[in-house]
Design a protein around this motif. Structure first.
Motif, PDB file in Angstrom:
ATOM      1  N   ASP A 225       2.199   8.152  -8.957  1.00  0.00           N
ATOM      2  CA  ASP A 225       1.004   8.381  -9.774  1.00  0.00           C
ATOM      3  C   ASP A 225       0.300   7.047  -9.968  1.00  0.00           C
ATOM      4  N   SER A 226      -0.878   6.916  -9.400  1.00  0.00           N
ATOM      5  CA  SER A 226      -1.610   5.644  -9.464  1.00  0.00           C
ATOM      6  C   SER A 226      -1.986   5.265 -10.886  1.00  0.00           C
ATOM      7  N   ARG A 227      -2.037   6.237 -11.781  1.00  0.00           N
ATOM      8  CA  ARG A 227      -2.453   5.953 -13.152  1.00  0.00           C
ATOM      9  C   ARG A 227      -1.358   5.253 -13.958  1.00  0.00           C
TER      10      ARG A 227
ATOM     11  N   SER B  59      -3.912  -0.299  -2.248  1.00  0.00           N
ATOM     12  CA  SER B  59      -4.323   1.027  -2.709  1.00  0.00           C
ATOM     13  C   SER B  59      -3.103   1.911  -2.933  1.00  0.00           C
ATOM     14  N   VAL B  60      -3.225   2.824  -3.892  1.00  0.00           N
ATOM     15  CA  VAL B  60      -2.178   3.806  -4.157  1.00  0.00           C
ATOM     16  C   VAL B  60      -2.794   5.193  -4.075  1.00  0.00           C
TER      17      VAL B  60
ATOM     18  N   LEU C 144       0.385  -2.279 -11.258  1.00  0.00           N
ATOM     19  CA  LEU C 144      -0.482  -2.900 -10.268  1.00  0.00           C
ATOM     20  C   LEU C 144       0.266  -3.972  -9.499  1.00  0.00           C
TER      21      LEU C 144
ATOM     22  N   ASP D 282      -7.523   3.449  -5.872  1.00  0.00           N
ATOM     23  CA  ASP D 282      -6.484   4.458  -6.005  1.00  0.00           C
ATOM     24  C   ASP D 282      -7.079   5.863  -6.019  1.00  0.00           C
TER      25      ASP D 282
ATOM     26  N   SER E 268      -1.932   8.831  -4.696  1.00  0.00           N
ATOM     27  CA  SER E 268      -0.903   9.541  -5.455  1.00  0.00           C
ATOM     28  C   SER E 268      -0.415  10.791  -4.725  1.00  0.00           C
TER      29      SER E 268
ATOM     30  N   GLU F 180      -5.955   9.560  -7.880  1.00  0.00           N
ATOM     31  CA  GLU F 180      -5.026  10.181  -8.822  1.00  0.00           C
ATOM     32  C   GLU F 180      -4.337  11.387  -8.193  1.00  0.00           C
TER      33      GLU F 180
ATOM     34  N   ARG G  92       1.522   3.736 -12.159  1.00  0.00           N
ATOM     35  CA  ARG G  92       2.247   2.788 -11.311  1.00  0.00           C
ATOM     36  C   ARG G  92       1.763   1.373 -11.601  1.00  0.00           C
TER      37      ARG G  92
ATOM     38  N   THR H 164       0.851  -1.185   0.000  1.00  0.00           N
ATOM     39  CA  THR H 164       0.000   0.000   0.000  1.00  0.00           C
ATOM     40  C   THR H 164       0.888   1.235   0.000  1.00  0.00           C
TER      41      THR H 164
END
Length: 302
Positions: free
Chosen positions: A261-263, A214-215, A267, A231, A217, A233, A265, A196
């Motif tokens: 950046d979760s977009r 979860s990420v 998975l 996530d 950002s 963003e 990074r 996480t």
């Protein structure tokens, strides 16, 4: 920029407190130090105002419970815990936990520097100026990666079983829970570990929960009482149960160099914690059939 102001205490007291922290740091840095003996001695002084040997002579039950070799942690019962790594940090986790029950831990002048020193010998990584308030719990501690200027407030649970990253400037508010493992809904022992990640300058606010994998950002925020199972963003503000990004902070384009950046990074596919369940956990739920009759509530039925 900060909204905090400096607070001074008696200079003699400050000198004594500083000397205690410096001595503790030096002893922990010495490979010859027996951490269990060190910790039980510190706790005997902090909790009972006497040496461990004196306490053992007239209150053996109290003395025995100060030695981490005589206590167990929940994490020790789980297959996912690395026994060798945990035994090394266990006495320090015990000192962290027990000191918070004393004036030594409740006083920010001593408690915050004490935890900063302990974090340096427990965490996988910790940056400068780590500030942790009282009554914070970890699962194992050794899977924590903490950047610079991170703040963790009171009564926070950091389940670092599968790994938690708190990047530079992250702020974790009171009563937050952050997890890094999940259980199958059909078989509780089927556990999956997922790292996480809380990005730079991100804020996880009061009483919210972040689920495994979860990420969050950089510069993002999770609202009070929200439940995140995905996530957020960069610059996003997520709220609700489950949390959804509903707003974006007004930032000048390019003002912040986004690193987390979760977009983009990758998975985290997850790692299995129990060898009895080596394969990825399949989908194990379905939505209720809307055509099925719902049970009728009988007045007085409980």
């Amino acid at each position: 920029m900060t909204w905090l102001k400096p607070v001074d205490i008696d200079s003699a007291a400050q000198a004594s407190f500083g000397a205690f922290v410096q001595d503790l740091e030096a002893r922990l840095a010495d490979p010859a130090t027996d951490r269990n003996v060190l910790v039980r001695g510190v706790l005997a002084q902090a909790m009972y105002g006497r040496s461990y040997e004196a306490l053992q002579a007239d209150a053996p039950l109290a003395a025995l419970n100060l030695d981490a070799r005589n206590v167990t942690f929940e994490a020790e019962y789980y297959l996912t815990t690395d026994t060798e790594k945990f035994q090394r940090v266990k006495p320090l986790l015990w000192l962290w936990k027990m000191a918070d029950l004393t004036p030594l831990g409740q006083n920010p002048v001593t408690g915050i520097p004490l935890r900063r020193v302990l974090a340096g010998h427990i965490f996988k990584r910790v940056g400068r100026n780590f500030k942790c308030w009282q009554n914070v719990e970890f699962s194992v501690g050794y899977n924590m990666e903490v950047g610079d200027d991170v703040v963790v407030h009171r009564h926070v649970l950091l389940d670092d079983t599968g790994g938690i990253e708190l990047h530079d400037g992250a702020s974790i508010s009171d009563y937050v829970n952050i997890y890094s493992h999940t259980h199958s809904v059909l078989d509780g022992p089927d556990v999956t570990l997922r790292r996480t990640v809380i990005g730079r300058g991100a804020r996880i606010t009061y009483h919210s929960t972040v689920l495994a994998g979860s990420v969050v950002s950089d510069d993002a925020m999770l609202a009070t009482h929200a439940l995140l199972r995905g996530d957020i963003e960069p610059h996003g503000i997520a709220m609700g149960l489950p949390a959804r990004t509903t707003r974006l902070k007004l930032r000048d384009p390019g003002a912040l160099d986004v690193m987390v950046d979760s977009r983009t990074r990758p998975l985290d596919p997850g790692r299995k914690a129990n060898p009895q369940f080596p394969d990825p956990t399949p989908n194990q739920t379905r939505k209720p059939d809307s055509q099925e009759p719902q049970p009728k509530l009988i007045v007085g039925e409980r």
